[in-house]
Design an enzyme around this catalytic site. Sequence first.
Site, PDB file in Angstrom:
ATOM      1  NE  ARG A   1      -3.799   0.711   1.983  1.00 22.82           N
ATOM      2  CZ  ARG A   1      -5.005   0.806   2.542  1.00 22.82           C
ATOM      3  NH1 ARG A   1      -5.179   1.550   3.616  1.00 22.82           N
ATOM      4  NH2 ARG A   1      -6.036   0.166   2.033  1.00 22.82           N
TER       5      ARG A   1
ATOM      6  CG  HIS B   1      -8.444   0.253  -2.594  1.00 25.35           C
ATOM      7  ND1 HIS B   1      -7.730  -0.885  -2.262  1.00 25.35           N
ATOM      8  CD2 HIS B   1      -9.050   0.659  -1.438  1.00 25.35           C
ATOM      9  CE1 HIS B   1      -7.887  -1.133  -0.970  1.00 25.35           C
ATOM     10  NE2 HIS B   1      -8.673  -0.221  -0.456  1.00 25.35           N
TER      11      HIS B   1
ATOM     12  CD  GLN C   1     -12.996  -1.467  -0.353  1.00 25.11           C
ATOM     13  OE1 GLN C   1     -12.154  -1.428   0.536  1.00 25.11           O
ATOM     14  NE2 GLN C   1     -14.213  -1.930  -0.141  1.00 25.11           N
TER      15      GLN C   1
ATOM     16  CG  ASP D   1     -13.515   6.594  -0.626  1.00 27.34           C
ATOM     17  OD1 ASP D   1     -13.471   6.490   0.626  1.00 27.34           O
ATOM     18  OD2 ASP D   1     -12.485   6.492  -1.350  1.00 27.34           O
TER      19      ASP D   1
ATOM     20  CB  CYS E   1     -13.992   1.547   0.460  1.00 26.08           C
ATOM     21  SG  CYS E   1     -13.527   3.278   0.606  1.00 26.08           S
TER      22      CYS E   1
ATOM     23  NE  ARG F   1     -10.423  -5.010   0.928  1.00 20.13           N
ATOM     24  CZ  ARG F   1      -9.626  -4.015   1.309  1.00 20.13           C
ATOM     25  NH1 ARG F   1     -10.125  -2.930   1.843  1.00 20.13           N
ATOM     26  NH2 ARG F   1      -8.310  -4.083   1.106  1.00 20.13           N
TER      27      ARG F   1
HETATM   28  N1   CP Z   1     -11.109   0.079   2.779  1.00 19.05           N
HETATM   29  C1   CP Z   1      -9.816  -0.018   3.167  1.00 19.05           C
HETATM   30  O1   CP Z   1      -8.925  -0.282   2.367  1.00 19.05           O
HETATM   31  O2   CP Z   1      -9.618   0.172   4.495  1.00 19.05           O
HETATM   32  P1   CP Z   1      -8.220   0.367   5.239  1.00 19.05           P
HETATM   33  O3   CP Z   1      -7.666   1.687   4.816  1.00 19.05           O
HETATM   34  O4   CP Z   1      -8.573   0.320   6.690  1.00 19.05           O
HETATM   35  O5   CP Z   1      -7.306  -0.766   4.838  1.00 19.05           O
HETATM   36  N1  NVA Z   2      -9.857   6.803  -1.145  1.00 17.07           N
HETATM   37  C1  NVA Z   2      -9.442   6.399   0.186  1.00 17.07           C
HETATM   38  C2  NVA Z   2      -9.659   4.947   0.393  1.00 17.07           C
HETATM   39  C3  NVA Z   2      -9.292   4.421   1.749  1.00 17.07           C
HETATM   40  C4  NVA Z   2      -9.453   2.946   1.868  1.00 17.07           C
HETATM   41  C5  NVA Z   2      -7.979   6.758   0.378  1.00 17.07           C
HETATM   42  O1  NVA Z   2      -7.186   6.566  -0.563  1.00 17.07           O
HETATM   43  O2  NVA Z   2      -7.615   7.228   1.447  1.00 17.07           O
END
Ligand code: CP
Ligand code: NVA
Length: 311
Positions: free
Chosen positions: A102, A129, A132, A224, A264, A292
Site C-alpha cells: 500500500r 484500489h 476493494q 468514499d 469502502c 475484504r
Molecule cells: N477500505 C480499506 O482499504 O480500508 P483500510 O484503509 O482500513 O485498509
Molecule cells: N480513497 C481512500 C480509500 C481508503 C481505503 C484513500 O485513498 O484514502
Amino acid sequence: MKHFISIHDITHEEFNQLLSLAAKLKKEQKAGIQHHILKGKTLAMIFTKSSTRTRVSFETGIYQLGGQALFLSANDIQLGRGETIYDTAKVMSRFVDGIMIRTFDHQDVLDLAKYGSIPIINGLTDLLHPCQALADLMTVKEHKGRLRGLKLAYIGDGNNVAHSLLYACAKAGMDISVGSPKGYECDPEIVANAREDAKELGSKIVMTNDPVEAITDADVVYTDTWASMGQESEKEKRVKAFQGYQIDLELFNKSKPDSIFMHCLPAYRGFEMTADVIDGERSVVFDEAENRLHAQKAVMAMLMVGDNKNG
Ligand code: CP
Ligand code: NVA
C-alpha cells in the site's frame, strides 16, 4: 494471473474466477472447513499509508490459509530511508513468496512487479484500489444475486476507489455512473480504459457532474471519503467543493427503492453521507468490510499456490 495490481489487467473470466473462489472460501470458512493451501508461504506487507481493513484482512487471511504475513511499515524498513524499489524487489524476492504493498505512487507497485520475481498485490495506491473493488462486487452479488445489468452509482471524489470500481464494473457487465464535482472527476485515461473494457460485456459508463443524474435508478449507491490519504491539507477546500454531493436520505431516495448503500470505509458521517444512510437498513458496509477477508484470500490463493519463485 501473475500479479493483482489493476483489474484492467485481468480478463473478465479471471475476475469471475476470483469472485467465485472468494464466495467458496467464505462459505467453507463459515462451515469450519480449512484450507492450508499456503502452508509454509510468507506474504510481506509493505505499508507507507495507514490501514485497518487491508492489514487485518490480509494478515488474518494468510493465517487462515496456513501461511504467515510480515507487517513492514515503510518507516521501519530501508525503503523509507531511500533504498530503491529495484533493490527492495530483488531482496524480497529471495525471502518471501509474495508482496502486498500500500503506497502513494502507483509506479512503485509496477516497478516492484517489474524487478521482483514474486507475485505483487496492490493494497491501494493513489490511482487504484483493486482489492476493494473485488470485495465490493462480491458483496453486490451476495445481496443482489447477480452483477450483469445492475447499475452502480458512485457519488463523490473520482479517486482510487472510483477508478477500481470503473474497471470492476466493466469486467462484470455492470453499468456505472460516476457523479463528481468539477475538478474532482476520474482520471480520463482510466475512464478510457474502462470504456474499452466495457465493450466486451456491454456495460454502460456515465461520467457526470450531476449527482442526481448519477444516482437515479441505481441498484447500488457508493461513496468514499472526500479527502483521501495524502490529501489531508486539502480537506477544507474539498468539503466546500463537495457540497451537494453528500448522500443524505433525499439523494439516496432517488436510487431504486431496494438499492443498497456501500462505502469502502473509513467513513466520515456528516460529510460524504449522513449517519441515517450509512447506519440505515439498506447499508451493507460491514458485509463489504468482511468480504475484504474472503476476496483477499482468493487473490492470494490464485497467485501464491505453487512455486512462484523464478529468480
Ligand atoms: N477500505 C480499506 O482499504 O480500508 P483500510 O484503509 O482500513 O485498509
Ligand atoms: N480513497 C481512500 C480509500 C481508503 C481505503 C484513500 O485513498 O484514502
